[in-house]
Write a protein that holds these residues in place. Structure first.
Motif, PDB file in Angstrom:
ATOM      1  N   LEU A 191       0.869  -1.355  -0.157  1.00 11.66           N
ATOM      2  CA  LEU A 191      -0.069  -0.321  -0.002  1.00 11.66           C
ATOM      3  C   LEU A 191       0.692   1.312  -0.082  1.00 11.66           C
ATOM      4  CD1 LEU A 191      -2.705   0.974   0.321  1.00 11.66           C
ATOM      5  CD2 LEU A 191      -2.900   0.924   3.256  1.00 11.66           C
ATOM      6  N   ASP A 192       1.694   1.049   0.755  1.00 11.17           N
ATOM      7  CA  ASP A 192       3.033   2.215   0.615  1.00 11.17           C
ATOM      8  C   ASP A 192       3.945   2.443   0.089  1.00 11.17           C
ATOM      9  OD1 ASP A 192       2.073   3.520   3.194  1.00 11.17           O
ATOM     10  OD2 ASP A 192       2.761   1.703   4.528  1.00 11.17           O
ATOM     11  N   ASP A 193       3.653   1.044  -0.923  1.00  7.34           N
ATOM     12  CA  ASP A 193       5.109   1.627  -2.039  1.00  7.34           C
ATOM     13  C   ASP A 193       4.667   0.890  -3.557  1.00  7.34           C
ATOM     14  OD1 ASP A 193       6.911   1.185   0.155  1.00  7.34           O
ATOM     15  OD2 ASP A 193       7.275  -0.971   0.401  1.00  7.34           O
ATOM     16  N   HIS A 194       3.158   0.412  -2.861  1.00  7.13           N
ATOM     17  CA  HIS A 194       3.057   0.491  -4.399  1.00  7.13           C
ATOM     18  C   HIS A 194       1.343   1.326  -4.667  1.00  7.13           C
ATOM     19  CE1 HIS A 194       6.697  -1.646  -5.288  1.00  7.13           C
ATOM     20  NE2 HIS A 194       6.354  -2.788  -4.692  1.00  7.13           N
ATOM     21  N   GLY A 195       0.715   1.418  -3.942  1.00  7.38           N
ATOM     22  CA  GLY A 195      -0.589   1.950  -3.928  1.00  7.38           C
ATOM     23  C   GLY A 195      -1.460   0.947  -3.813  1.00  7.38           C
ATOM     24  N   LEU A 196      -2.616   1.249  -3.804  1.00  4.20           N
ATOM     25  CA  LEU A 196      -3.670   1.082  -3.647  1.00  4.20           C
ATOM     26  C   LEU A 196      -4.117  -0.852  -4.605  1.00  4.20           C
ATOM     27  CD1 LEU A 196      -6.807   0.324  -2.131  1.00  4.20           C
ATOM     28  CD2 LEU A 196      -7.614   2.473  -3.601  1.00  4.20           C
ATOM     29  N   VAL A 197      -3.979  -0.493  -6.281  1.00  2.00           N
ATOM     30  CA  VAL A 197      -3.759  -0.923  -6.662  1.00  2.00           C
ATOM     31  C   VAL A 197      -3.391  -2.606  -6.218  1.00  2.00           C
ATOM     32  CG1 VAL A 197      -3.931  -2.310  -9.052  1.00  2.00           C
ATOM     33  CG2 VAL A 197      -4.978   0.177  -8.875  1.00  2.00           C
ATOM     34  N   ALA A 198      -2.074  -2.321  -6.296  1.00  2.00           N
ATOM     35  CA  ALA A 198      -1.353  -3.398  -5.712  1.00  2.00           C
ATOM     36  C   ALA A 198      -1.518  -3.838  -4.169  1.00  2.00           C
ATOM     37  CB  ALA A 198       0.808  -2.428  -6.094  1.00  2.00           C
ATOM     38  N   ALA A 199      -2.147  -3.263  -3.376  1.00  2.00           N
ATOM     39  CA  ALA A 199      -2.107  -3.882  -2.598  1.00  2.00           C
ATOM     40  C   ALA A 199      -3.197  -4.387  -2.674  1.00  2.00           C
ATOM     41  CB  ALA A 199      -2.574  -2.307  -1.383  1.00  2.00           C
ATOM     42  N   LEU A 200      -4.175  -4.412  -3.820  1.00  2.00           N
ATOM     43  CA  LEU A 200      -5.846  -4.681  -3.726  1.00  2.00           C
ATOM     44  C   LEU A 200      -5.130  -6.755  -4.057  1.00  2.00           C
ATOM     45  CD1 LEU A 200      -7.941  -2.164  -4.196  1.00  2.00           C
ATOM     46  CD2 LEU A 200      -8.514  -3.662  -2.533  1.00  2.00           C
TER      47      LEU A 200
END
Ligand SMILES: Nc1ncnc2c1ncn2[C@@H]1O[C@H](COP(=O)(O)OP(=O)(O)O)[C@@H](O)[C@H]1O
Ligand SMILES: [Mg+2]
Length: 341
Positions: A191-200
């Motif tokens: 979430l911090d490194d690559h954003g919401l889409v990557a975290a989801l």
């Protein structure tokens, strides 16, 4: 009875009654009249009629104030933003001012509530980030050290003791796995490194491999326009909706859709599970309330659609900030959501 006397109309009528009677008395005295029988009765009736007309007129004039008081009494202090004061047809300047002042007060309460709620959520996310980092970097490092030493020990030990070391190594590996899962739940690094889409995406990949449920993510628009706080809010909402879909729905398919276009972003989590009746417990459980509160603090709202036997769809819609420079281009502030802070 006491209420009537305390009321503004009651007090004005009482004052008027005293004034009318005093005026009549002094007029009678000054004119040297000696009222008797019928004359006195007619005079009393005139006084009574004057007071009745007085009460009627005052009630008409004060009715909008009465209505305003009733509406103000009905405002739910926990949801000031939902309060709407009706505008009477017959407007009176003072009452209008009072209503507008009250509305402004409600708006500032709501603004302050939202601001302090966001600060609390931000502080919570920061704390989780710190805990996740400590768990990952320090505790996990220590466990890795133990694992390496156990491996070295296994070489030096006689063969019959090695199975015990292997057992110990398995225990340590299990603890490391649990630690990583815990750290990820607290705050996924993606979430911090690559954003919401990557975290989801990562969350759904884990869900697929752990439970075998067909889970997919659909993204449209420009999710990079979401501010870090908005991404956190949507991630937490998705996390709870996915947990519910696994825990309660017995779903075989879960779909997460993130659409960011125009002036709003919408995250929808749909499952084909058993569904439930959302009206049976109007306020929902802690999880449902938490999702709604997060969406509200992000300036948006949560929509829950479900019915027994027909799956569930949870949808959070939050506003995207769109500011343009003179050339009609989106500014950096809008793209990073910095104007929200
Ligand atoms: N996706 C879903 N499918 C079926 N039932 C659900 C779903 N989401 C929520 N529910 C129902 O709503 C209730 C409240 O959910 P929630 O507020 O998240 O609390 P909790 O998950 O702690 O029970 C759940 O106990 C469950 O009965
Ligand atoms: Mg839940």
């Amino acid at each position: 009875m006491r209420r009537r006397i305390d009321s503004l109309i009651g007090q004005v009528v009482a004052a008027n009654a005293v004034l009318v009677v005093l005026t009549l008395l002094s007029a009678t005295l000054v004119a040297g009249l000696r009222l008797e029988g019928r004359q006195l009765a007619v005079l009393m009736m005139a006084v009574a009629l004057t007071l009745v007309v007085n009460v009627w007129m005052l009630q008409r004039r004060f009715a909008p104030l009465d209505r305003l008081i009733r509406e103000v009494e009905q405002v739910d202090p926990a949801r000031p933003a939902e309060a709407r004061l009706a505008r009477p047809d017959e407007r009176i300047a003072e009452i209008d001012r009072l209503a507008r002042a009250f509305e402004r007060l409600l708006e500032s309460i709501e603004r302050e509530r939202r601001r302090s709620g966001q600060l609390v959520l931000r502080a919570q996310e920061e704390e989780r980030k710190r805990l996740a980092r400590d768990l990952h970097d320090e505790t996990n490092q220590a466990l890795t050290g133990i694992l390496l030493r156990l491996e070295a020990l296994a070489h030096d030990l006689p063969a019959q003791l090695r199975p015990r070391v292997v057992e110990l190594k398995q225990l340590v590996s299990g603890a490391m796995d649990e630690l990583v899962t815990l750290a990820r739940q607290l705050r996924p690094a993606a979430l911090d490194d690559h954003g919401l889409v990557a975290a989801l995406e990562a969350q759904l990949a884990r869900l697929r491999s752990r439970s075998g449920v067909a889970a997919e993510l659909l993204v449209s628009g420009e999710p990079e326009r979401l501010s870090p706080d908005q991404q956190s809010a949507l991630y937490r909402i998705a996390q709870e909706a996915l947990t519910n879909a696994q825990r309660h729905a017995r779903a075989t398919r879960i779909e997460v859709e993130l659409a960011c276009s125009g002036d709003c972003a919408r995250l929808t989590v749909t499952d084909d599970g058993v569904g439930f009746d959302p009206t049976s417990d109007a306020d929902g459980g802690l999880g449902l309330r938490g999702m709604a509160e997060r969406a509200r603090l992000a300036g948006g709202e949560l929509d829950l659609r479900s019915a027994p036997g027909s799956g569930t769809a949870v949808s959070a819609t939050i506003p995207l900030l769109v500011t343009h420079d003179g050339n009609g281009q989106l500014t950096a502030a809008a793209l990073t959501g910095d104007t929200e802070r």
